[in-house]
Design an enzyme around this catalytic site. Structure first.
Site, short mmCIF file in Angstrom:
data_model
loop_
_atom_site.label_atom_id
_atom_site.label_comp_id
_atom_site.label_asym_id
_atom_site.label_seq_id
_atom_site.Cartn_x
_atom_site.Cartn_y
_atom_site.Cartn_z
CB CYS A 115 37.04 20.43 2.36
SG CYS A 115 36.60 18.67 1.93
CG HIS A 248 40.65 20.85 3.24
ND1 HIS A 248 40.49 19.85 4.12
CD2 HIS A 248 40.75 20.20 1.93
CE1 HIS A 248 39.98 19.01 3.70
NE2 HIS A 248 39.92 18.98 2.38
CG ASN A 278 40.07 15.42 2.55
OD1 ASN A 278 39.40 15.95 3.18
ND2 ASN A 278 39.93 15.82 1.22
N1 ACO Z 1 44.99 2.80 -6.18
C1 ACO Z 1 45.77 2.53 -7.41
N2 ACO Z 1 45.47 2.83 -8.58
C2 ACO Z 1 44.42 3.93 -8.90
C3 ACO Z 1 43.96 4.33 -7.48
C4 ACO Z 1 44.26 3.83 -6.20
N3 ACO Z 1 43.57 4.19 -5.18
N4 ACO Z 1 43.04 5.46 -7.96
C5 ACO Z 1 43.28 5.59 -9.33
N5 ACO Z 1 44.28 4.55 -9.89
C6 ACO Z 1 44.43 4.48 -11.20
C7 ACO Z 1 43.26 4.80 -12.21
O1 ACO Z 1 42.57 3.78 -12.18
C8 ACO Z 1 44.29 5.11 -13.42
O2 ACO Z 1 44.68 3.76 -13.98
P1 ACO Z 1 44.76 3.80 -15.60
O3 ACO Z 1 45.83 5.09 -15.76
O4 ACO Z 1 45.21 2.04 -15.79
O5 ACO Z 1 43.35 4.21 -16.02
C9 ACO Z 1 45.69 5.84 -12.87
O6 ACO Z 1 45.71 5.53 -11.43
C10 ACO Z 1 45.61 7.39 -12.88
O7 ACO Z 1 44.13 7.70 -12.31
P2 ACO Z 1 43.94 9.24 -12.19
O8 ACO Z 1 42.69 9.52 -11.57
O9 ACO Z 1 44.13 9.84 -13.52
O10 ACO Z 1 45.11 9.72 -11.19
P3 ACO Z 1 45.67 10.89 -10.75
O11 ACO Z 1 46.98 10.95 -11.08
O12 ACO Z 1 44.77 12.23 -11.38
O13 ACO Z 1 45.54 10.93 -9.05
C11 ACO Z 1 44.39 11.80 -7.40
C12 ACO Z 1 44.20 10.79 -8.49
C13 ACO Z 1 45.15 11.29 -6.39
C14 ACO Z 1 42.81 11.73 -6.74
C15 ACO Z 1 44.52 13.14 -7.89
O14 ACO Z 1 43.80 13.50 -9.04
C16 ACO Z 1 44.28 14.19 -6.91
O15 ACO Z 1 45.10 14.27 -5.88
N6 ACO Z 1 43.28 15.10 -6.77
C17 ACO Z 1 42.90 15.90 -6.14
C18 ACO Z 1 41.67 15.46 -5.62
C19 ACO Z 1 41.56 15.60 -3.92
O16 ACO Z 1 42.40 15.92 -3.12
N7 ACO Z 1 40.28 15.31 -3.47
C20 ACO Z 1 40.14 15.71 -1.92
C21 ACO Z 1 38.80 15.87 -2.03
S1 ACO Z 1 38.68 17.49 -2.68
C22 ACO Z 1 39.11 18.42 -1.38
O17 ACO Z 1 39.02 18.05 -0.23
C23 ACO Z 1 39.08 19.84 -1.46
#
Ligand code: ACO
Length: 321
Positions: A115, A248, A278
Site C-alpha cells: 500500500c 492511503h 482499500n
Molecule cells: N462483518 C461482521 N463481523 C465481523 C466482520 C465483518 N466483516 N469482520 C470481523 N467481524 C467480527 C469478528 O468475527 C469479531 O467477532 P467476535 O467478537 O464475535 O469474535 C468482531 O467482529 C470483532 O473483530 P475484530 O477483528 O476484533 O474487529 P476490529 O474492531 O479489530 O475491526 C478491522 C476489524 C476493521 C479490520 C480493524 O481491525 C481495522 O480497521 N484494522 C486496520 C486494518 C486495515 O485497515 N487494513 C487494511 C490493510 S492494511 C493497509 O492498507 C495499511
C-alpha cells in the site's frame, strides 16, 4: 537545479460500485452496519476476471497523459506500483508500455511496497528526474486485490477494492515535489501478508491476504503521523501550511486518527475509502486525481501524500501542485 512536478493525473475504477449489501447478497456473513461503523467503507469496485492490473493501469495512464497534454512516446520512464501483477513476469510496467503502444524504448519496471507502493514509485521517479537521466515519467498504482482475497474471511474480504491511479511526473525549474521520505521495517511482515508462492507448477502455502487488523491499525496510525511530520520538517514548513492531506485509504478511522495526531481538520483530508474501499497502491493516486478533477486541489497548494502497507513499508511525499 532540476525539480519534478506533477503535470497530469488519471484514474480508473472497474465496473459498477459493489455495496456492502451486495456482499451480503453474495453470501458473506457481514452487514452494512458493521462495515460502515468499523471502516467507513460503503462501496468498492471489483474487476471482472478478464481485467488485470495492466488494463486498469492503461486506462488511468491514458487519462493522465491526456491531462498532461503529452503522448505515450513523450514518456521515458514507467514505474508501476502493484502487489497484484498480471503475471510473475514480465512486469506490469512492461505490459503497460505495450498496451499504450509505446515505441520509444522507455525504461519500465514495477515496485513492490504494497500500500506504500505509489509513494515508493513516485520517489524513485522523482530521483531519476532530478538526476537529469530522465525527463518525464509515468507513475502508476494499479491493483486487483479482489484476486488475493479469501472471500470466506469476512475480516479481510470486505475491506479491499480494485482500481488504478496514474500521474505524469516531469522535469521542471521549480518544485513540484518538495520532500520525500521512505521507510520499512520487515520485522512486522507477519501482521499483513500473502505468504504463499508458486513453485514447481503449484501454489505453495497460503495464497490469500492475511492480516492482524488491530496490530495493523496501531502501526499505521503511528507511522502515518510520524512520516507526515518528517516531510514537513524536511521542507522547512509547518503542518499549518498544508492545504491537503491524502493518506492511503485503508480505513476511515485510521485517516481520522492520523489527522487528529497532526492537528489537521478532516475537511482538509481527501477521503475516498467510503466509495473505493482499500485499493492498496492505487488508493493515493486515485484520491489525488479525484480531488484535482473536482477542483478541490488548486495550483500552488501544498499536499502531503502518504502511505503505509505490508512489509511493513511507509512513506510520504510533500508536493506543491
Ligand atoms: N462483518 C461482521 N463481523 C465481523 C466482520 C465483518 N466483516 N469482520 C470481523 N467481524 C467480527 C469478528 O468475527 C469479531 O467477532 P467476535 O467478537 O464475535 O469474535 C468482531 O467482529 C470483532 O473483530 P475484530 O477483528 O476484533 O474487529 P476490529 O474492531 O479489530 O475491526 C478491522 C476489524 C476493521 C479490520 C480493524 O481491525 C481495522 O480497521 N484494522 C486496520 C486494518 C486495515 O485497515 N487494513 C487494511 C490493510 S492494511 C493497509 O492498507 C495499511
Amino acid at each position: 537545479m532540476i525539480f519534478a512536478r506533477i503535470a497530469g493525473t488519471g484514474s480508473c475504477l472497474p465496473g459498477d460500485p459493489v455495496s456492502n449489501d451486495d456482499l451480503v447478497a453474495r453470501g458473506i456473513d457481514t452487514s452494512d452496519q458493521w462495515i460502515v461503523e468499523r471502516t467507513g467503507i460503503r462501496t468498492r469496485h471489483l474487476a471482472p476476471a478478464d481485467v488485470g492490473s495492466s488494463d486498469l493501469a492503461c486506462t488511468a495512464s491514458r487519462r493522465a497523459l491526456e491531462a498532461a497534454g503529452v503522448g505515450p512516446d513523450d514518456i521515458d520512464l514507467i514505474v508501476v506500483a502493484t502487489s497484484t501483477p498480471d503475471c510473475i513476469f514480465p512486469s506490469t510496467a512492461a505490459l503497460l508500455q505495450s498496451k499504450l503502444g509505446m515505441k520509444s524504448g522507455a525504461a519500465a519496471f514495477d515496485v513492490q511496497a504494497v500500500c506504500s507502493g505509489f509513494i515508493y514509485g513516485l520517489t524513485v521517479a522523482e530521483k531519476f528526474i532530478r538526476s537529469g537521466s530522465h525527463r518525464r515519467a509515468l507513475v502508476v498504482g494499479a491493483e486487483v486485490f479482489s484476486r488475493i482475497l479469501d472471500w470466506s474471511d469476512r475480516g479481510t474480504c470486505v475491506l479491499f477494492g480494485d482500481g488504478a491511479g496514474a500521474v505524469v511526473l516531469e522535469a521542471a525549474e521549480a518544485p513540484g515535489i518538495l520532500s520525500t521520505a521512505l521507510h520499512a521495517d520487515g520485522s512486522h511482515h507477519p501482521i499483513l501478508c500473502v505468504p504463499g508462492n508458486v513453485a514447481g507448477g503449484q501454489v505453495i502455502g497460503d495464497p490469500f491476504l492475511r492480516m492482524d487488523g488491530q496490530a495493523v491499525f496501531k502501526f499505521a496510525v503511528k507511522v502515518l503521523g510520524e512520516v507526515a511530520l518528517e516531510v514537513v520538517e524536511q521542507a522547512g514548513i509547518r503542518v499549518a501550511d498544508i492545504d491537503w492531506l491524502i493518506p492511503h485509504q485503508a480505513n476511515i478511522r485510521i485517516l481520522q486518527a492520523t489527522a487528529k495526531r497532526l492537528g489537521i481538520d478532516m475537511d482538509r483530508v481527501v477521503t475516498t475509502v467510503d466509495r473505493h474501499g482499500n485499493t492498496s497502491a492505487a488508493s493515493i493516486p486515485l484520491a489525488l486525481d479525484l480531488a484535482i478533477r473536482d477542483g478541490r486541489i488548486r495550483p500552488g497548494q501544498r499536499i502531503i501524500l502518504e502511505g503505509v502497507g505490508g512489509g511493513f513499508t511507509w512513506g510520504a511525499a510533500l508536493l506543491q501542485y
